[in-house]
Write a protein that holds these residues in place. Sequence first.
Motif, PDB file in Angstrom:
ATOM      1  N   LEU A 204       0.847  -1.186   0.000  1.00  0.00           N
ATOM      2  CA  LEU A 204       0.000   0.000   0.000  1.00  0.00           C
ATOM      3  C   LEU A 204       0.883   1.235   0.000  1.00  0.00           C
ATOM      4  CD1 LEU A 204      -2.783  -1.076   2.532  1.00  0.00           C
ATOM      5  CD2 LEU A 204      -2.951  -0.926   0.037  1.00  0.00           C
ATOM      6  N   VAL A 205       1.926   1.182  -0.782  1.00  0.00           N
ATOM      7  CA  VAL A 205       2.903   2.271  -0.871  1.00  0.00           C
ATOM      8  C   VAL A 205       3.071   2.639  -2.345  1.00  0.00           C
ATOM      9  CG1 VAL A 205       4.136   1.640   1.238  1.00  0.00           C
ATOM     10  CG2 VAL A 205       4.790   0.596  -0.933  1.00  0.00           C
ATOM     11  N   PRO A 206       3.567   3.837  -2.631  1.00  0.00           N
ATOM     12  CA  PRO A 206       3.743   4.244  -4.034  1.00  0.00           C
ATOM     13  C   PRO A 206       4.859   3.454  -4.710  1.00  0.00           C
ATOM     14  CG  PRO A 206       4.671   5.891  -2.548  1.00  0.00           C
ATOM     15  CD  PRO A 206       3.940   4.911  -1.691  1.00  0.00           C
ATOM     16  N   THR A 207       4.518   2.772  -5.781  1.00  0.00           N
ATOM     17  CA  THR A 207       5.506   2.026  -6.553  1.00  0.00           C
ATOM     18  C   THR A 207       5.681   2.579  -7.963  1.00  0.00           C
ATOM     19  OG1 THR A 207       3.809   0.457  -7.256  1.00  0.00           O
ATOM     20  CG2 THR A 207       5.064  -0.110  -5.282  1.00  0.00           C
ATOM     21  N   GLY A 208       4.921   3.629  -8.325  1.00  0.00           N
ATOM     22  CA  GLY A 208       5.047   4.179  -9.663  1.00  0.00           C
ATOM     23  C   GLY A 208       4.700   3.148 -10.713  1.00  0.00           C
ATOM     24  N   PHE A 209       5.530   3.046 -11.762  1.00  0.00           N
ATOM     25  CA  PHE A 209       5.278   2.047 -12.797  1.00  0.00           C
ATOM     26  C   PHE A 209       6.036   0.753 -12.518  1.00  0.00           C
ATOM     27  CE2 PHE A 209       8.631   4.908 -14.381  1.00  0.00           C
ATOM     28  CZ  PHE A 209       9.666   4.016 -14.622  1.00  0.00           C
ATOM     29  N   PHE A 210       6.564   0.616 -11.300  1.00  0.00           N
ATOM     30  CA  PHE A 210       7.204  -0.622 -10.884  1.00  0.00           C
ATOM     31  C   PHE A 210       6.206  -1.496 -10.131  1.00  0.00           C
ATOM     32  CE2 PHE A 210      10.791   2.191 -11.491  1.00  0.00           C
ATOM     33  CZ  PHE A 210      11.766   1.377 -12.018  1.00  0.00           C
ATOM     34  N   THR A 211       6.555  -2.746  -9.988  1.00  0.00           N
ATOM     35  CA  THR A 211       5.780  -3.631  -9.135  1.00  0.00           C
ATOM     36  C   THR A 211       6.430  -3.815  -7.782  1.00  0.00           C
ATOM     37  OG1 THR A 211       4.673  -5.780  -9.069  1.00  0.00           O
ATOM     38  CG2 THR A 211       6.918  -5.771  -9.854  1.00  0.00           C
ATOM     39  N   ASN A 212       7.652  -3.308  -7.631  1.00  0.00           N
ATOM     40  CA  ASN A 212       8.439  -3.465  -6.408  1.00  0.00           C
ATOM     41  C   ASN A 212       8.765  -2.088  -5.853  1.00  0.00           C
ATOM     42  OD1 ASN A 212      10.906  -3.709  -4.719  1.00  0.00           O
ATOM     43  ND2 ASN A 212      10.775  -5.872  -5.285  1.00  0.00           N
ATOM     44  N   HIS A 213       8.415  -1.831  -4.583  1.00  0.00           N
ATOM     45  CA  HIS A 213       8.631  -0.504  -4.010  1.00  0.00           C
ATOM     46  C   HIS A 213      10.113  -0.186  -3.841  1.00  0.00           C
ATOM     47  CE1 HIS A 213       8.917  -3.208  -0.629  1.00  0.00           C
ATOM     48  NE2 HIS A 213       9.216  -2.239   0.207  1.00  0.00           N
ATOM     49  N   ASN A 214      10.954  -1.207  -3.646  1.00  0.00           N
ATOM     50  CA  ASN A 214      12.389  -0.964  -3.542  1.00  0.00           C
ATOM     51  C   ASN A 214      12.965  -0.456  -4.862  1.00  0.00           C
ATOM     52  OD1 ASN A 214      12.862  -1.973  -0.766  1.00  0.00           O
ATOM     53  ND2 ASN A 214      12.192  -3.923  -1.632  1.00  0.00           N
ATOM     54  N   HIS A 215      12.526  -1.040  -5.950  1.00  0.00           N
ATOM     55  CA  HIS A 215      13.018  -0.626  -7.263  1.00  0.00           C
ATOM     56  C   HIS A 215      12.562   0.792  -7.599  1.00  0.00           C
ATOM     57  CE1 HIS A 215      13.215  -5.178  -8.422  1.00  0.00           C
ATOM     58  NE2 HIS A 215      14.086  -4.832  -7.494  1.00  0.00           N
ATOM     59  N   GLN A 216      11.347   1.128  -7.210  1.00  0.00           N
ATOM     60  CA  GLN A 216      10.850   2.487  -7.427  1.00  0.00           C
ATOM     61  C   GLN A 216      11.711   3.495  -6.678  1.00  0.00           C
ATOM     62  OE1 GLN A 216       8.876   4.419  -8.986  1.00  0.00           O
ATOM     63  NE2 GLN A 216       7.708   5.822  -7.713  1.00  0.00           N
ATOM     64  N   ALA A 217      12.047   3.201  -5.432  1.00  0.00           N
ATOM     65  CA  ALA A 217      12.815   4.134  -4.614  1.00  0.00           C
ATOM     66  C   ALA A 217      14.190   4.403  -5.205  1.00  0.00           C
ATOM     67  CB  ALA A 217      12.944   3.585  -3.186  1.00  0.00           C
ATOM     68  N   VAL A 218      14.915   3.343  -5.556  1.00  0.00           N
ATOM     69  CA  VAL A 218      16.282   3.520  -6.049  1.00  0.00           C
ATOM     70  C   VAL A 218      16.285   4.119  -7.454  1.00  0.00           C
ATOM     71  CG1 VAL A 218      18.451   2.330  -6.547  1.00  0.00           C
ATOM     72  CG2 VAL A 218      17.083   1.648  -4.580  1.00  0.00           C
ATOM     73  N   PHE A 219      15.303   3.756  -8.275  1.00  0.00           N
ATOM     74  CA  PHE A 219      15.221   4.356  -9.607  1.00  0.00           C
ATOM     75  C   PHE A 219      15.036   5.866  -9.502  1.00  0.00           C
ATOM     76  CE2 PHE A 219      12.635   5.871 -13.176  1.00  0.00           C
ATOM     77  CZ  PHE A 219      13.424   5.483 -14.252  1.00  0.00           C
ATOM     78  N   LEU A 220      14.170   6.319  -8.616  1.00  0.00           N
ATOM     79  CA  LEU A 220      13.961   7.755  -8.438  1.00  0.00           C
ATOM     80  C   LEU A 220      15.236   8.436  -7.963  1.00  0.00           C
ATOM     81  CD1 LEU A 220      10.402   7.903  -6.810  1.00  0.00           C
ATOM     82  CD2 LEU A 220      11.036   8.374  -9.181  1.00  0.00           C
TER      83      LEU A 220
END
Length: 469
Positions: A204-220
Motif C-alpha cells: 500500500l505504498v507508491p511504486t510508480g510504474f514498478f511492481t516493487n517498491h524498492n526498485h521504485q525508490a532507487v530508480f527515483l
Amino acid sequence: MTIRQDQSPLHFTAMRRVVPAGLTYGRDNRENAIVTGLVMLMTLLGGGPATVPTPRFVAAVLAAIMAGVLLASVRNRRPLPFRFADGLVAGLVVLIIAQLVPLPASLWTALPGRALTMDIDMAVFGRLGWRPLSVDPSLTAETATQLLPALAAYIAVRTGPAARLVAVIDGVLIAGGLGLLLGALQMLFQGAAVLSPYSRGDYLVPTGFFTNHNHQAVFLECLFPLALIRTRLAPWTRRRLPADLKTVLGVSATGVLACVVLATGSRMGTALLVPLTITSWIALRGASKIGFLRAVTFTGGIAMLVALGGTRLVASLQKGDLASDQRWDFFRDAWQANLSYWPAGAGLGTFSIAFAPLEPLAHLGPHYLNHVHNDYLELAFEAGAAGMLLAGVGIIWFLSRMTIAYRDKAATDMQMLHRMACIPVLLLLLHSIFDYPLRTLASEIVMATSIALLSINYPPHFFKLHLKK
C-alpha cells in the motif's frame, strides 16, 4: 553556429550551453525526438515482473526499432573509438551465446548439476542428446531479449553526438517524472486499482510504474544525478531562467522526489539517500557559488523534507527485524545450491527452475523464490565463474573511473560529467547486495546509460565539433 562557453573552463557550468535547445529537437533533427520517445516507452514498460511478459516483449521490439534508427543515422560518430566498457558489453554477449551453443553429451554431462537433466533425457528419449550449457535455453534466450533495451540505450550514447546523449537522458527523465507523478497520486489515493499498472500484493505504498517498491525508490534516486547531467549539458528552455528561480525549482523537485522515496517504505532506498547526498555534494563542490538566497532556499527545502517525510524515514528504518529478514535464508540457500552448479553455472535467467529442486524442505512455503534478492549471488548461480569474473572486472573498472573522476577538487568538464554518471552505477551496485534491481528493464537502462557516459572521454572541443548541422 556560435556556442557560448564560460570563462572558467574548470567548472561544469561551462557545459550549460553545449547543446542548444533548438539543436536537440530542431525541425531538422527529429531523430533525437524518436530516440527520446523510444527510451521513455522502454523505461515505462520496464518496471513489471517477469510473470507479466507482454511489456518486456514490447520493450524488446522498441529496442529493435531504436537499433534500426541508430544504424540508419548519418549523425553517428565515425570512427568509433573502442573503450573498455565496450569490451565488457561484448563479453556479456559472448557469455550469453556460449550458454546457448549446443554441446555433445560427452561435454554437458560432465558439467555439475546436470544429473536431473540426464535422467529426464533417458526417461523420455532413451538416450542423451546435444544440450547447451544452460539448463533451460528458452529462459536464457528470454533474458538476452530483456537486455536489448539497455543495449540500445548504451549504443545510442556511445555512437552519437552530444545531442543524442541529451535525448537518451531526456527519455529516462520523462519516464521518471511520470513515475514520480504516479507515485504521488498513489500516495494520495491509496489502494486505487486504476493507479496500479501491476498487481502489487500487499503493498500500500507508491511504486510508480514498478511492481516493487524498492526498485521504485532507487530508480527515483538515480534520476537526481541524471537530471544534473542534463541541466549542465543543455538548457531546459530557450530563454534563460534566473539562477534563484532554478534553485527554487531544483530544491522543490528534489524535495518531492525524496518524499516519494521515503513514502515507498523501502529500507534500502532510505539508506541509499546517504551515499546519494554525499557523492552529489562532493561532485558539486566548487562548481558554483552559493549565495544567501540559495542557502536560505536550500535550508527551507531540507526543513520541508524533514517535516513531510521524517515520520516515514523513521518508520522505514524501523520496519521489521533485520535479524529475522528472510533474505538471510535466501542467501544461505542460494549459496548452497550454487555449489551444485559451480563453476559452470545453470544459465542466465534459470534461477527459479534450477533452484527449486535444491531448495531446503524447511523453507518451502506457498510462494516460490523467483530471485535471490542479491544480484551477485544470482549471477554466480546462473553464470558461474565466467560471470563472476566479468562482473569483477567491470566493478574494478568502475571503481577506477570513479577514483579518477573524484580525485581532484577542481574538475574538468568531463570529470564532472563522470562524477554524476558514477552515482547511479554506485547506487544500483549497492542496492544489488540486498535486491535485484538489475533484473528490471528500467534500472538496466539507467545502468547502461551511465556506463556509456563513463566511457566517454573526449577533448574539450568534442561537443563543439559534433554539433554542426
